[in-house]
Scaffold this motif. Structure first.
Motif, PDB file in Angstrom:
ATOM      1  N   LYS A 123      51.000  34.515  78.210  1.00 25.70           N
ATOM      2  CA  LYS A 123      50.663  33.810  79.445  1.00 25.70           C
ATOM      3  C   LYS A 123      50.070  32.437  79.161  1.00 25.70           C
ATOM      4  O   LYS A 123      50.014  31.588  80.048  1.00 25.70           O
ATOM      5  N   GLU A 325      37.034  28.055  83.441  1.00 30.88           N
ATOM      6  CA  GLU A 325      38.384  28.390  82.983  1.00 30.88           C
ATOM      7  C   GLU A 325      38.797  27.515  81.803  1.00 30.88           C
ATOM      8  O   GLU A 325      39.414  27.995  80.844  1.00 30.88           O
ATOM      9  N   LYS A 334      41.722  37.782  75.713  1.00 29.70           N
ATOM     10  CA  LYS A 334      42.193  37.587  77.087  1.00 29.70           C
ATOM     11  C   LYS A 334      41.026  37.604  78.069  1.00 29.70           C
ATOM     12  O   LYS A 334      40.206  38.517  78.073  1.00 29.70           O
ATOM     13  N   GLU A 336      39.997  36.561  82.380  1.00 24.55           N
ATOM     14  CA  GLU A 336      40.527  36.253  83.711  1.00 24.55           C
ATOM     15  C   GLU A 336      39.366  35.926  84.639  1.00 24.55           C
ATOM     16  O   GLU A 336      38.442  36.731  84.791  1.00 24.55           O
TER      17      GLU A 336
END
Length: 372
Positions: A123, A325, A334, A336
């Motif tokens: 991603k 972010e 990872k 989010e």
């Protein structure tokens, strides 16, 4: 400058990643790679928990892992069966290691999935759709392939060479497994230095170590120094980062409280702030960058709630979210960011890959200064 420090002598053998003299990550060399995420075992099925749709698998004497049936392959295993499993999340406290039968073999440019049948791209890839098409063309028949973001700078020949190496590793593991008696370790997790070379988006510009043999084994030149950690006061920085209260350069304060459900972080400003609106925004932006550093350094995982200082406008809240972010992009694990809740708390998650660093056994004099 990004530097990797390797200290093998003294009471605290470890690796430390430093950027512009600030400690970014720390790995004790005594970490148990046998029970780290990525280790592969030939385990033996023990208890079957029908109410949880899961079973426990013995990995080694006295150590069990938790395998949900959703992570199992084929027919439901029965007690006494032997299974090839991989640790997806290491044991933490009283929680057993979380297991899967969807084995993955990581490399620097790709991840090979022996039981997969698909092609994907990270991603984080800037041109993800193009990379997915590239992965489809490179995928070995009967296996899955995920191209990492680093593959964007690699040639097809480099990726194919890595795939061939991972396939050879898999064949060797299957041959070993065919004659092994469960429970038995088939392959430990990648070593710390190997993980750094695989996971870091940008490799260190300089490596400093206190051991000539270690320097000779590095894939790039290393400098010799009798006390690498002393160059940047690594252990002092580590003690400060593991405290409950972490001060910001501006005078602001972070208070970090880990609970069973989540890590809760409270952001406070300096009491003598003037022009509160602007000062609060500056403190929140500074806190966002520091929180990203601390999450990686402390190896925090799971759900994280951040109580930033109240802001006046949605534009300011968006600016803080974007700053967080951006700072998290340097984290190879990872993450989010889900945004602000109706109560004004920032919600985010970070994948659990290692035990939180405060739970690691550090040298006694380096832990007694931590706040309660």
């Amino acid at each position: 400058m990004k530097e990797l420090l390797i200290q093998t002598k003294g009471d605290t053998p470890a690796l430390a990643l430093v950027k512009d003299r600030r400690l970014m990550a720390y790995w004790p060399l005594e970490a148990q790679l046998e029970l780290a995420a990525g280790a592969i075992y030939k385990g033996r099925v023990g208890r079957v928990m029908k109410n949880l749709n899961a079973l426990f698998v013995t990995l080694t004497k006295g150590v069990e892992g938790f395998l949900p049936l959703s992570e199992a392959r084929g027919t439901q295993p029965r007690p006494g069966d032997s299974l090839l499993v991989q640790i997806k999340r290491p044991p933490q406290g009283k929680k057993a290691a979380y297991l899967t039968q969807d084995i993955s073999l990581p490399g620097r440019f790709c991840m090979l999935l022996p039981y997969g049948n698909y092609a994907h791209a990270s991603k984080r890839s800037e041109h993800r759709q193009a990379m997915k098409r590239r992965a489809q063309g490179l995928r070995p028949e009967g296996m899955g392939l995920v191209l990492r973001s680093k593959a964007e700078q690699a040639t097809d020949e480099e990726i194919q060479a890595e795939i061939a190496r991972l396939q050879a590793d898999w064949e060797a593991l299957l041959q070993k497994e065919s004659s092994a008696s469960a429970p038995m370790l088939m392959a430990p997790a990648p070593g710390i230095l190997e993980r750094i070379l695989m996971d870091e988006t940008a490799l260190p510009e300089r490596v400093i170590t206190d051991d000539e043999k270690t320097a000779d084994q590095l894939p790039f030149p290393g400098l010799i120094h009798p006390d690498p950690f002393g160059l940047y006061n690594v252990l002092t920085q580590l003690r400060q980062a593991l405290r409950r209260r972490v001060y910001l350069p501006s005078g602001g304060l972070l208070v970090l409280d880990p609970t069973e459900a989540a890590l809760v972080i409270d952001v406070n400003t300096a009491q003598d702030s003037k022009r509160a609106g602007d000062a609060y925004l500056r403190t929140n932006l500074e806190a966002a960058a520091e929180i990203a550093r601390l999450l990686r350094l402390r190896r925090a995982g799971g759900m994280i709630l951040i109580d930033f200082i109240d802001m006046d406008t949605d534009a300011q809240r968006l600016q803080v979210q974007q700053a967080l972010e951006t700072a998290l992009r340097a984290d190879p694990v990872k993450t989010e960011v889900l945004g602000f809740t109706r109560l004004g708390l920032m919600e985010m998650t970070r994948k659990k890959t290692d035990a939180p660093l405060p739970a690691q056994r550090l040298h006694e004099e380096d832990t007694t200064t931590n706040d309660a």
